[in-house]
Design an enzyme around this catalytic site. Sequence first.
Site, PDB file in Angstrom:
ATOM      1  CG  ASP A   1      -0.272  -0.388   2.525  1.00 38.61           C
ATOM      2  OD1 ASP A   1       0.972  -0.364   2.581  1.00 38.61           O
ATOM      3  OD2 ASP A   1      -0.980  -0.708   3.483  1.00 38.61           O
TER       4      ASP A   1
ATOM      5  CG  ASN B   1      -8.653  -1.230  11.879  1.00 39.50           C
ATOM      6  OD1 ASN B   1      -7.705  -1.936  11.529  1.00 39.50           O
ATOM      7  ND2 ASN B   1      -9.050  -0.176  11.185  1.00 39.50           N
TER       8      ASN B   1
ATOM      9  CG  HIS C   1      -5.714  -2.080   8.834  1.00 41.66           C
ATOM     10  ND1 HIS C   1      -5.741  -0.704   8.902  1.00 41.66           N
ATOM     11  CD2 HIS C   1      -4.444  -2.425   9.176  1.00 41.66           C
ATOM     12  CE1 HIS C   1      -4.556  -0.261   9.249  1.00 41.66           C
ATOM     13  NE2 HIS C   1      -3.755  -1.265   9.438  1.00 41.66           N
TER      14      HIS C   1
ATOM     15  CD  GLU D   1      -8.572   1.196   7.704  1.00 38.75           C
ATOM     16  OE1 GLU D   1      -8.308   0.190   8.406  1.00 38.75           O
ATOM     17  OE2 GLU D   1      -8.238   2.340   8.027  1.00 38.75           O
TER      18      GLU D   1
HETATM   19  P1  PGA Z   1       2.174  -1.253  12.715  1.00 36.06           P
HETATM   20  O1  PGA Z   1       0.963  -1.273  11.693  1.00 36.06           O
HETATM   21  O2  PGA Z   1       3.147  -2.258  12.218  1.00 36.06           O
HETATM   22  O3  PGA Z   1       2.729   0.141  12.631  1.00 36.06           O
HETATM   23  O4  PGA Z   1       1.617  -1.590  14.048  1.00 36.06           O
HETATM   24  C1  PGA Z   1       0.479  -2.500  11.257  1.00 36.06           C
HETATM   25  C2  PGA Z   1      -0.675  -2.254  10.341  1.00 36.06           C
HETATM   26  O5  PGA Z   1      -1.371  -1.245  10.520  1.00 36.06           O
HETATM   27  O6  PGA Z   1      -0.885  -3.054   9.429  1.00 36.06           O
END
Ligand code: PGA
Length: 242
Positions: A67, A137, A139, A144
């Site tokens: 992404d 959450n 994702h 999302e």
């Molecule tokens: P993080 O994010 O590694 O910064 O915790 C993970 C994600 O949002 O996929």
Amino acid sequence: MKIIECANYDEASAACADIFAEQLKKKPDSILGLATGSTPVGTYRLLAEKCARGEISFKRVKTFNLDEYYGIGPGHDQSYAYFMRDNLFDHVDIEPANTNIPDGLAKDVGAECRRYDELQNATCDGLDIQLLGIGPNGHIGFNEPDDVFTAGTHLVELEASTIDANARFFASRDEVPKSALTVGMRTIMNAKKVVIVASGEGKAAAVRAMLDGPVTPRVPASILQLHPDVVVIADSAALGKL
Ligand code: PGA
């Protein structure tokens, strides 16, 4: 899903780096799906060290990132293009032309999403291995929670909780982009192997929902229950709600 329980973040990073190093030894021209965020930083550091020691090489590797924020370019220090150079690509022997990330400045979003999917399809019949983090959450990539799973690369509006979680990287919350381009579930589910890493109690509820809850687009990571080869690398804190 195979679960590897680790004591802490460093152990989880080492376990993940070992899996990717084995992949590169087995198939030096692997096509890797890569992730950004805090989680893979330790893995990338260890892979760069293994590369510096001559244990692995990225010379023949191609990469596709999950992404990119929409509205910021590769020179922006919070873009995922910048993150990848800073954390991995500038420290290994990869050809920059073999690295792929959605263009966060694309004027025609639909065309950019199609280009990214078509390029992956033309390069391989499924990525060899996909690295994932998980959002609080649930994702994966920037898919999302939603009413539906989306198959292809697409533009997403980020949830308030995602913007909050990522605000720590920006000067202020207002500067966090509100949308992003992300691969969809087809890229992730077509990968031959998926490695998802979770560290810290902030991920514990999402990890439980991914592993034990129903398969639902409300918890995007739950779709991994349907994938035949998933390794979950998690520290004790992230497994604390199981
Ligand atoms: P993080 O994010 O590694 O910064 O915790 C993970 C994600 O949002 O996929």
